[in-house]
Design an enzyme around this catalytic site. Sequence first.
Site, PDB file in Angstrom:
ATOM      1  N   SER A 193       0.839  -1.204   0.000  1.00  0.00           N
ATOM      2  CA  SER A 193       0.000   0.000   0.000  1.00  0.00           C
ATOM      3  C   SER A 193       0.866   1.243   0.000  1.00  0.00           C
ATOM      4  O   SER A 193       1.913   1.279   0.659  1.00  0.00           O
ATOM      5  CB  SER A 193      -0.913   0.010   1.227  1.00  0.00           C
ATOM      6  OG  SER A 193      -1.601   1.241   1.336  1.00  0.00           O
ATOM      7  N   TYR A 208      -2.628  -0.409  10.066  1.00  0.00           N
ATOM      8  CA  TYR A 208      -2.713  -0.850   8.664  1.00  0.00           C
ATOM      9  C   TYR A 208      -1.427  -0.500   7.929  1.00  0.00           C
ATOM     10  O   TYR A 208      -0.858  -1.344   7.216  1.00  0.00           O
ATOM     11  CB  TYR A 208      -3.908  -0.198   7.982  1.00  0.00           C
ATOM     12  CG  TYR A 208      -3.960  -0.449   6.494  1.00  0.00           C
ATOM     13  CD1 TYR A 208      -4.365  -1.688   5.991  1.00  0.00           C
ATOM     14  CD2 TYR A 208      -3.603   0.547   5.577  1.00  0.00           C
ATOM     15  CE1 TYR A 208      -4.404  -1.931   4.622  1.00  0.00           C
ATOM     16  CE2 TYR A 208      -3.647   0.313   4.211  1.00  0.00           C
ATOM     17  CZ  TYR A 208      -4.046  -0.925   3.747  1.00  0.00           C
ATOM     18  OH  TYR A 208      -4.075  -1.166   2.393  1.00  0.00           O
TER      19      TYR A 208
END
Length: 320
Positions: A193, A208
Amino acid sequence: MASCPMDQLKSQPLWVLALLTLSSLYLLKFLFSILRWVYVNFLRPAKNLKKYGSWALVTGPTDGIGKAFAFQLARKGLNLVLVGRNPEKLKDVSTAIRAKFERIEIKTVVVDFSGDLSDGVKRIGEVIEGLDVGVLINNVGISYPYARFFHEVDEKLLADLIKINVEGTTKVTQVVLPGMIKRKRGAIVNIGSGAAIVIPSDPLYSVYAAAKAYVDQFSRCLYVEYKKSGIDVQCQVPLYVATKMASIRRSSFFVPSTDGYARAAMRWIGYEPRCTPYWPHSIMWALANSLPEAVVDAWRLNFCLAIRKKGQSKDSRKKE
């Protein structure tokens, strides 16, 4: 008689000559970077993925990027092992792929990555026993329902973020890798990501972002460890893609659809250990790296605070 430019250049102080040389080298480096960017994004041919093996395994294939990967891999002629938690959705995706690509074989494995992972991974191992699995797409992952401070992350969400994003990717790789080593070929793609790599921090999504940073480092280390074994390991780093997880419904130039991202991603498999396959994302990456970290941090914090406020409003309406 006028002196020639070469004589004028020789008459300059040493520091001026050094500065001109460094400037020329920097310009050449910049031009080379531009030419390479054009080549890898638009001219470089995709690898023949069937040379890695006749089967591909995809985790999280029932929606979003994982589903788009499954269709793209089937388009390339690879048989599929689809691993997800919802048997009905796995059946629906399998049916849709078979309707479009009749010759493709598909096997499904039901695994809840937030549940008993040991049992799930064992079943994956049983299903792929004897299969020529040459491509692994570790796509399964979760993010926050919406932005929140770390102390607001409940125990269940905290456990799932680590178990699914970190342990899930690690364990699936662990069960698939031995077959690739034995055959001396394979390609592993771990979906990272931009929250962990592109921007200096991702406030209000700390766990995350940290989990995806693990995926990036895990991928890089495996790339070095197994490159000589014929196994190409890669961490793909998308920025925003129009998915449910990102809470983005419509695609745009800088926010591709899942199909748009997957098509771009297929061309990068087997090359660099870290990449941003969708080329407009690389422009955003370059822009983010050109700004002071404090500026990006402040922008990102304000952006995520707005997301948090919207999420809290939705939660309040649900409770009413």
